[in-house]
Design a protein around this motif. Structure first.
Motif, short mmCIF file in Angstrom:
data_model
loop_
_atom_site.label_atom_id
_atom_site.label_comp_id
_atom_site.label_asym_id
_atom_site.label_seq_id
_atom_site.Cartn_x
_atom_site.Cartn_y
_atom_site.Cartn_z
N VAL A 110 -1.34 4.29 -1.50
CA VAL A 110 -2.72 4.16 -1.04
C VAL A 110 -2.69 3.68 0.41
O VAL A 110 -1.66 3.22 0.90
CB VAL A 110 -3.54 3.18 -1.91
CG1 VAL A 110 -3.59 3.64 -3.36
CG2 VAL A 110 -3.01 1.76 -1.82
N ALA A 131 0.84 -1.20 0.00
CA ALA A 131 0.00 0.00 0.00
C ALA A 131 0.87 1.26 0.00
O ALA A 131 0.61 2.19 -0.76
CB ALA A 131 -0.94 -0.01 1.20
N THR A 163 -5.67 4.05 -8.88
CA THR A 163 -5.37 3.18 -7.74
C THR A 163 -4.88 1.84 -8.23
O THR A 163 -3.86 1.32 -7.75
CB THR A 163 -6.62 3.01 -6.85
OG1 THR A 163 -7.03 4.29 -6.38
CG2 THR A 163 -6.35 2.08 -5.68
N PRO A 188 -12.46 -0.12 -7.85
CA PRO A 188 -11.53 0.95 -7.48
C PRO A 188 -11.19 1.83 -8.68
O PRO A 188 -11.35 1.44 -9.83
CB PRO A 188 -10.30 0.20 -6.99
CG PRO A 188 -10.39 -1.15 -7.60
CD PRO A 188 -11.84 -1.44 -7.80
N THR A 234 -7.49 0.74 2.08
CA THR A 234 -7.95 0.70 0.69
C THR A 234 -7.54 -0.61 0.04
O THR A 234 -8.36 -1.27 -0.61
CB THR A 234 -7.39 1.90 -0.11
OG1 THR A 234 -7.94 3.10 0.43
CG2 THR A 234 -7.73 1.80 -1.58
N LEU A 248 -1.14 0.16 -7.82
CA LEU A 248 -0.96 -1.16 -7.21
C LEU A 248 -0.26 -2.11 -8.17
O LEU A 248 0.62 -2.88 -7.77
CB LEU A 248 -2.30 -1.73 -6.76
CG LEU A 248 -2.91 -1.08 -5.53
CD1 LEU A 248 -4.35 -1.51 -5.34
CD2 LEU A 248 -2.08 -1.39 -4.29
#
Length: 93
Positions: free
Chosen positions: A39, A34, A59, A55, A43, A63
């Motif tokens: 983030v 994260a 984001t 999402p 989340t 990731l």
């Protein structure tokens, strides 16, 4: 603002996304990934458990970068029929 209920397919897609992210994370901590993605751990937890099945694109892109996944791999793994790009290779990443 009232949010439109998710369709069953949107929920299944969110579950597939969460499963892929968990597999890609492996032994690394949720907090580590994260933070690398910028983030919150909450989340990421919500995405991985399917509680946030839709999402934001940025984001997911962050990731994917933190996990070393391509967006093509994510798309293939989350599509209803994952073999549209030539097999289930993305599911075993």
């Amino acid at each position: 603002m009232v949010r439109t209920p998710l369709t069953p397919e949107e929920r299944r897609r969110g579950e597939r996304l969460g499963a892929l992210l968990r597999r890609a994370r492996g032994e690394r901590s949720m907090v580590e990934i994260a933070a690398a993605a910028g983030v919150s751990a909450e989340t990421l937890r919500k995405i991985e458990t399917g509680r946030a099945p839709t999402p934001a694109f940025f984001t997911i892109a962050a990731l994917a970068t933190a996990l070393g996944l391509s967006l093509d791999e994510l798309l293939a793994a989350c599509a209803e029929t994952p073999d549209w790009t030539g097999g289930d290779a993305a599911l075993t990443a």
